[in-house]
Motif scaffolding. Structure first.
Motif, PDB file in Angstrom:
ATOM      1  N   VAL A 144     -12.548  -3.154  -7.095  1.00 48.31           N
ATOM      2  CA  VAL A 144     -12.154  -3.173  -8.511  1.00 48.31           C
ATOM      3  C   VAL A 144     -11.213  -4.346  -8.732  1.00 48.31           C
ATOM      4  O   VAL A 144     -10.197  -4.481  -8.055  1.00 48.31           O
ATOM      5  N   GLU A 145     -11.546  -5.211  -9.698  1.00 51.72           N
ATOM      6  CA  GLU A 145     -10.881  -6.515  -9.789  1.00 51.72           C
ATOM      7  C   GLU A 145      -9.390  -6.450 -10.122  1.00 51.72           C
ATOM      8  O   GLU A 145      -8.646  -7.351  -9.768  1.00 51.72           O
ATOM      9  N   PHE A 146      -8.937  -5.379 -10.768  1.00 51.29           N
ATOM     10  CA  PHE A 146      -7.510  -5.323 -11.091  1.00 51.29           C
ATOM     11  C   PHE A 146      -6.698  -4.474 -10.106  1.00 51.29           C
ATOM     12  O   PHE A 146      -5.508  -4.254 -10.300  1.00 51.29           O
ATOM     13  N   ILE A 147      -7.339  -3.994  -9.044  1.00 55.88           N
ATOM     14  CA  ILE A 147      -6.599  -3.306  -7.984  1.00 55.88           C
ATOM     15  C   ILE A 147      -6.237  -4.332  -6.919  1.00 55.88           C
ATOM     16  O   ILE A 147      -7.115  -4.895  -6.265  1.00 55.88           O
ATOM     17  N   ASN A 148      -4.958  -4.593  -6.766  1.00 51.76           N
ATOM     18  CA  ASN A 148      -4.487  -5.618  -5.832  1.00 51.76           C
ATOM     19  C   ASN A 148      -3.912  -5.050  -4.547  1.00 51.76           C
ATOM     20  O   ASN A 148      -3.686  -5.794  -3.593  1.00 51.76           O
ATOM     21  N   LEU A 149      -3.666  -3.727  -4.556  1.00 44.20           N
ATOM     22  CA  LEU A 149      -3.132  -3.068  -3.368  1.00 44.20           C
ATOM     23  C   LEU A 149      -4.100  -1.985  -2.918  1.00 44.20           C
ATOM     24  O   LEU A 149      -4.718  -1.305  -3.750  1.00 44.20           O
ATOM     25  N   CYS A 150      -4.227  -1.815  -1.624  1.00 46.85           N
ATOM     26  CA  CYS A 150      -5.095  -0.764  -1.095  1.00 46.85           C
ATOM     27  C   CYS A 150      -4.562   0.607  -1.525  1.00 46.85           C
ATOM     28  O   CYS A 150      -3.384   0.907  -1.303  1.00 46.85           O
ATOM     29  N   PRO A 151      -5.401   1.452  -2.134  1.00 46.46           N
ATOM     30  CA  PRO A 151      -4.943   2.784  -2.553  1.00 46.46           C
ATOM     31  C   PRO A 151      -4.546   3.685  -1.386  1.00 46.46           C
ATOM     32  O   PRO A 151      -3.838   4.662  -1.574  1.00 46.46           O
ATOM     33  N   PHE A 152      -5.004   3.353  -0.174  1.00 46.43           N
ATOM     34  CA  PHE A 152      -4.736   4.187   0.994  1.00 46.43           C
ATOM     35  C   PHE A 152      -3.499   3.724   1.771  1.00 46.43           C
ATOM     36  O   PHE A 152      -2.806   4.539   2.374  1.00 46.43           O
ATOM     37  N   HIS A 153      -3.238   2.412   1.773  1.00 42.61           N
ATOM     38  CA  HIS A 153      -2.142   1.867   2.575  1.00 42.61           C
ATOM     39  C   HIS A 153      -1.073   1.141   1.754  1.00 42.61           C
ATOM     40  O   HIS A 153      -0.046   0.751   2.292  1.00 42.61           O
ATOM     41  N   ASN A 154      -1.362   0.936   0.467  1.00 40.72           N
ATOM     42  CA  ASN A 154      -0.436   0.217  -0.414  1.00 40.72           C
ATOM     43  C   ASN A 154      -0.163  -1.207   0.097  1.00 40.72           C
ATOM     44  O   ASN A 154       0.896  -1.765  -0.136  1.00 40.72           O
ATOM     45  N   SER A 155      -1.129  -1.765   0.804  1.00 34.73           N
ATOM     46  CA  SER A 155      -0.994  -3.123   1.324  1.00 34.73           C
ATOM     47  C   SER A 155      -1.842  -4.081   0.487  1.00 34.73           C
ATOM     48  O   SER A 155      -2.846  -3.668  -0.109  1.00 34.73           O
ATOM     49  N   PRO A 156      -1.471  -5.360   0.430  1.00 34.31           N
ATOM     50  CA  PRO A 156      -2.217  -6.325  -0.397  1.00 34.31           C
ATOM     51  C   PRO A 156      -3.661  -6.476   0.064  1.00 34.31           C
ATOM     52  O   PRO A 156      -3.957  -6.470   1.262  1.00 34.31           O
ATOM     53  N   LEU A 157      -4.563  -6.605  -0.910  1.00 34.48           N
ATOM     54  CA  LEU A 157      -5.963  -6.871  -0.613  1.00 34.48           C
ATOM     55  C   LEU A 157      -6.189  -8.373  -0.581  1.00 34.48           C
ATOM     56  O   LEU A 157      -5.600  -9.117  -1.379  1.00 34.48           O
ATOM     57  N   ILE A 158      -7.031  -8.830   0.335  1.00 34.52           N
ATOM     58  CA  ILE A 158      -7.353 -10.252   0.409  1.00 34.52           C
ATOM     59  C   ILE A 158      -8.859 -10.428   0.273  1.00 34.52           C
ATOM     60  O   ILE A 158      -9.632  -9.513   0.557  1.00 34.52           O
ATOM     61  N   ASN A 159      -9.290 -11.613  -0.185  1.00 34.89           N
ATOM     62  CA  ASN A 159     -10.730 -11.850  -0.360  1.00 34.89           C
ATOM     63  C   ASN A 159     -11.219 -13.046   0.450  1.00 34.89           C
ATOM     64  O   ASN A 159     -12.129 -13.762   0.047  1.00 34.89           O
TER      65      ASN A 159
END
Length: 202
Positions: A144-159
């Motif tokens: 999901v493009e506006f989710i920047n943190l992992c919902p499970f770990h609260n860590s930043p997502l990278i692409n």
């Protein structure tokens, strides 16, 4: 309505090294395919041979985004997923995505053919949580493009690959990984615990 994973599971026919316990809630098709390739020494072409629909299998070459798209999965046959994986992957994927659409539209009913059916709110590139991927897991929620943190770990997502910085499209491809979870630059996304059997990790 959030789908219940158990409603989409059955018993695989045993033709593949596979266990339905390796599937987690909100798991993405990309993640499922990487696990399949990893445990069966398979490539993209094998995934098409195993699960491709009649139209796909009749093609001389499988090119174009339509065939590799992991949001619509239009190149695949649901019955083959159900038989060989014991998992209705197409239906589960569609239900999760439609649930996200309904949430984003304030609960309005989802209509086929509407603008939202293209899932334009989802990332074109693979969006990765480094904590999830080390266990071989990737979630549709990460896309999901506006989710920047992992919902499970609260860590930043990278692409991109943390090492070579190459972006990885969210599609079924062998062009970005030399082997499952292994970037062509040599960076390993999945961390192997030699003291634990594979089934205990998944």
């Amino acid at each position: 309505m959030i789908p219940v994973l158990q409603d989409y599971l059955s018993i695989p026919d045993g033709t593949l090294t596979w266990n339905t316990r390796w599937i987690s809630d909100f798991e993405s098709p990309w993640s499922i395919f990487e696990k399949l390739k990893y445990t069966n020494l398979a490539k993209r072409k094998d995934i098409f041979k195993l699960f491709g629909n009649a139209e796909t299998l009749n093609k001389k070459t499988i090119i174009g985004h339509k065939n590799h798209d992991l949001y619509k999965l239009s190149a695949f046959d649901e019955l083959l997923f159900d038989q060989r994986l014991g998992f209705k992957l197409l239906k589960y994927n569609e239900t999760v995505l439609n649930s996200l659409v309904e949430f984003l539209r304030g609960g309005e009913d989802y209509e086929k053919g509407s603008e939202t059916s293209e899932y334009h709110f989802l990332e074109k590139n693979l969006s990765i949580c480094m904590h999830c991927i080390k266990d071989g897991f990737h979630s549709l929620l990460h896309q999901v493009e506006f989710i920047n943190l992992c919902p499970f770990h609260n860590s930043p997502l990278i692409n991109h690959c943390p090492s070579c910085k190459r972006e990885i499209p969210y599609e079924l491809s062998d062009s970005y990984f030399e082997h499952p979870y292994l970037c062509y630059c040599g960076f390993t996304f999945k961390k192997i615990d030699s003291n634990s059997p594979l089934s205990s990790l998944w």
